[in-house]
Design a protein around this motif. Sequence first.
Motif, mmCIF file in Angstrom:
data_model
loop_
_atom_site.group_PDB
_atom_site.id
_atom_site.type_symbol
_atom_site.label_atom_id
_atom_site.label_comp_id
_atom_site.label_asym_id
_atom_site.label_seq_id
_atom_site.Cartn_x
_atom_site.Cartn_y
_atom_site.Cartn_z
ATOM 1 N N VAL A 118 8.550 25.750 -40.042
ATOM 2 C CA VAL A 118 9.332 26.452 -41.348
ATOM 3 C C VAL A 118 8.629 26.869 -42.370
ATOM 4 C CG1 VAL A 118 11.814 27.037 -42.037
ATOM 5 C CG2 VAL A 118 11.742 25.576 -40.172
ATOM 6 N N THR A 119 8.136 26.073 -43.247
ATOM 7 C CA THR A 119 7.404 26.508 -45.279
ATOM 8 C C THR A 119 5.546 25.566 -44.544
ATOM 9 O OG1 THR A 119 7.976 24.665 -45.938
ATOM 10 C CG2 THR A 119 9.795 25.942 -45.718
ATOM 11 N N ARG A 120 4.945 25.824 -45.084
ATOM 12 C CA ARG A 120 3.440 25.193 -45.720
ATOM 13 C C ARG A 120 4.281 23.572 -45.565
ATOM 14 N NH1 ARG A 120 3.586 29.692 -48.527
ATOM 15 N NH2 ARG A 120 2.457 30.893 -47.830
ATOM 16 N N THR A 121 4.806 23.134 -45.581
ATOM 17 C CA THR A 121 5.289 21.968 -46.274
ATOM 18 C C THR A 121 6.772 21.472 -45.570
ATOM 19 O OG1 THR A 121 6.632 21.876 -48.164
ATOM 20 C CG2 THR A 121 4.514 21.553 -48.809
ATOM 21 N N LEU A 122 6.813 21.608 -44.381
ATOM 22 C CA LEU A 122 7.924 21.473 -43.546
ATOM 23 C C LEU A 122 7.750 21.932 -42.106
ATOM 24 C CD1 LEU A 122 10.992 20.143 -43.792
ATOM 25 C CD2 LEU A 122 12.019 22.228 -44.424
ATOM 26 N N LYS A 123 8.291 20.725 -41.390
ATOM 27 C CA LYS A 123 9.135 21.073 -39.672
ATOM 28 C C LYS A 123 9.903 20.752 -39.654
ATOM 29 C CE LYS A 123 4.147 20.501 -38.266
ATOM 30 N NZ LYS A 123 2.926 19.860 -36.975
ATOM 31 N N LEU A 124 10.862 21.031 -38.409
ATOM 32 C CA LEU A 124 12.562 21.246 -38.239
ATOM 33 C C LEU A 124 11.615 20.705 -36.686
ATOM 34 C CD1 LEU A 124 14.867 23.500 -39.590
ATOM 35 C CD2 LEU A 124 14.083 21.488 -40.360
ATOM 36 N N HIS A 125 12.552 19.633 -36.273
ATOM 37 C CA HIS A 125 12.163 19.169 -35.117
ATOM 38 C C HIS A 125 13.859 18.675 -34.243
ATOM 39 C CE1 HIS A 125 11.344 14.947 -36.944
ATOM 40 N NE2 HIS A 125 12.762 15.124 -36.247
ATOM 41 N N THR A 126 13.814 18.626 -32.801
ATOM 42 C CA THR A 126 14.087 18.207 -32.274
ATOM 43 C C THR A 126 13.971 17.771 -31.052
ATOM 44 O OG1 THR A 126 16.939 18.399 -30.814
ATOM 45 C CG2 THR A 126 14.663 20.729 -31.014
ATOM 46 N N GLY A 127 14.937 16.899 -29.996
ATOM 47 C CA GLY A 127 13.898 16.421 -29.250
ATOM 48 C C GLY A 127 14.964 15.189 -28.338
ATOM 49 N N PHE A 128 14.421 14.509 -27.187
ATOM 50 C CA PHE A 128 15.230 13.002 -26.312
ATOM 51 C C PHE A 128 14.331 12.182 -26.852
ATOM 52 C CE2 PHE A 128 15.845 17.693 -24.242
ATOM 53 C CZ PHE A 128 17.876 17.396 -24.462
ATOM 54 N N ASP A 129 15.234 10.785 -26.681
ATOM 55 C CA ASP A 129 14.344 9.855 -27.227
ATOM 56 C C ASP A 129 14.636 8.493 -25.523
ATOM 57 O OD1 ASP A 129 13.686 10.683 -29.762
ATOM 58 O OD2 ASP A 129 15.403 9.963 -30.353
ATOM 59 N N PHE A 130 13.455 8.202 -25.193
ATOM 60 C CA PHE A 130 14.048 7.485 -24.505
ATOM 61 C C PHE A 130 13.802 5.820 -24.809
ATOM 62 C CE2 PHE A 130 12.814 11.827 -22.503
ATOM 63 C CZ PHE A 130 14.009 11.762 -21.817
ATOM 64 N N THR A 153 9.685 2.902 -27.364
ATOM 65 C CA THR A 153 10.449 4.765 -27.760
ATOM 66 C C THR A 153 9.354 5.588 -27.031
ATOM 67 O OG1 THR A 153 11.363 4.168 -29.795
ATOM 68 C CG2 THR A 153 11.121 6.001 -28.479
ATOM 69 N N PHE A 154 9.616 6.200 -25.738
ATOM 70 C CA PHE A 154 9.029 7.563 -26.007
ATOM 71 C C PHE A 154 9.707 9.309 -26.193
ATOM 72 C CE2 PHE A 154 7.448 4.134 -23.053
ATOM 73 C CZ PHE A 154 6.013 3.837 -23.470
ATOM 74 N N SER A 155 9.438 9.893 -26.922
ATOM 75 C CA SER A 155 9.944 10.910 -27.634
ATOM 76 C C SER A 155 9.230 11.977 -26.919
ATOM 77 C CB SER A 155 10.161 10.603 -28.909
ATOM 78 O OG SER A 155 11.469 9.110 -29.030
ATOM 79 N N LEU A 156 10.225 13.098 -26.596
ATOM 80 C CA LEU A 156 9.476 14.529 -26.770
ATOM 81 C C LEU A 156 10.351 15.668 -27.084
ATOM 82 C CD1 LEU A 156 8.382 17.284 -24.549
ATOM 83 C CD2 LEU A 156 9.666 16.502 -23.117
ATOM 84 N N GLU A 157 9.697 15.560 -28.190
ATOM 85 C CA GLU A 157 10.380 16.831 -29.439
ATOM 86 C C GLU A 157 10.048 18.057 -29.782
ATOM 87 O OE1 GLU A 157 10.618 14.403 -32.755
ATOM 88 O OE2 GLU A 157 8.599 14.544 -33.237
ATOM 89 N N TYR A 158 10.602 18.649 -29.899
ATOM 90 C CA TYR A 158 9.867 20.364 -30.204
ATOM 91 C C TYR A 158 9.821 20.617 -31.680
ATOM 92 C CZ TYR A 158 9.621 25.706 -30.330
ATOM 93 O OH TYR A 158 9.414 26.909 -31.525
#
Length: 419
Positions: free
Chosen positions: A303-315, A294-299
């Motif tokens: 958002v908070t000190r304990t949480l990141k939100l992400h979205t991206g593409f998977d190959f 699996t190769f992924s590129l995401e942003y």
Amino acid sequence: MKNPKYIAVLISALAILIVTPSSIKAQGFSSFEPEQYDPEVNYGSYNYVQLNYFKGDHAGYANGLPSAFANGYNAAELKLGWQSTGRQEWQRLHNYPVYGLGVFVSTLGDSDIDSVVGAPSALYFFYGEPIARFGDFTFLFDLGIGLSYDFNPYDAAENALNKFIGSKVNLYFNGNMMLYYKVDENIDLSAGINFIHFSNGRSSTPQRGINLMGFNVGAKYNFNPMKSYTQYARPDYRPPIRPEYVVAPKSPLQRYGELQFLASVGTVETEPGETKAEDGSYDSISQQRYTTSTFSLEYAYLVTRTLKLHTGFDFMFDGSMENYHDNVPPGDVDFAGKFMAGYHVGFQYLIERFAFYYALGWYVYKESPTRGTWYMRAGGRIGLTPRLDAHVALKTRNGGIADWIEWGIAYKLRVHGGK
């Protein structure tokens, strides 16, 4: 409860681990003068031993064996835990969590099931985060992850009835919602509901997994081993059994965005009856191993000190896909027939250097319909350096069915915000 000898051995082992180091170190403290001893508010280590009993039912049955599961499962676990005090900011951010090591023993049903599938045991790490405290009650979510054993794996000649799981050692997952009641300074009682899962991520087949749902009750004994040390330096001092939680201002929140690049590999085995011969016909017995990646590129955005939100593409690449193209011999399936692409959204829950990782994805390209239309990737990451994480996650197919385990490295490149 089956295998009571395991409980006895484990209790004895934990007792030795707890008592022996304390006794050895206490001898060193005996040379200290009382005036050299200066106790502080949270002096010592706030430990506990907890014993839980589990009872419940199976979330699904294999064909031909439902009656053997009719009485449900029984299980017990023993934990050695640490209660955090809030000395570090991450502990305060997570409401003063608990963590430690545990052992688990079980019986899955009647004697037929134990002889065919096994009576799983497990060794694991656990982390518990309080959701709310009110008076003498604490409501907590507890997660245990580790390795399980004592399975009787599938064997075409010796154990063909085991349609559940194909390996002796598997992943152990246990999620609990727990309510604790403080009886006194030493004793807590608990009750909760749980979901237990055994799986190997299709690294060996059959891979149906084992899912258990039910309730649990238990008792917890809290102690501070520093008492064994201080009795030599200041006999009149009694270290507190429970900590006084540290309250301190939080550091300023500095939101930022980053690009994350993931590269991972894995391995899978075809289910019995799914491997194709060179002429395209199916072999009802043979199983074959393949590589995955699996190769992924995401942003990702903090958002908070304990949480990141992400979205991206998977190959994604799965060598076993050569067996899932109708009327096509495996040798005629090219790279494109084993390749899949998709996009995802998800989150990363941050606990110091650790992160629980979750992504919900949808395919945009694949030549075989066998993987369904959506997938999940769930697991964890641990920071090796500020920019580099080790990554382990389970990729699923057709929703929640295990597809393969990702073992990889994620590189993080901050693109805006923060320092």
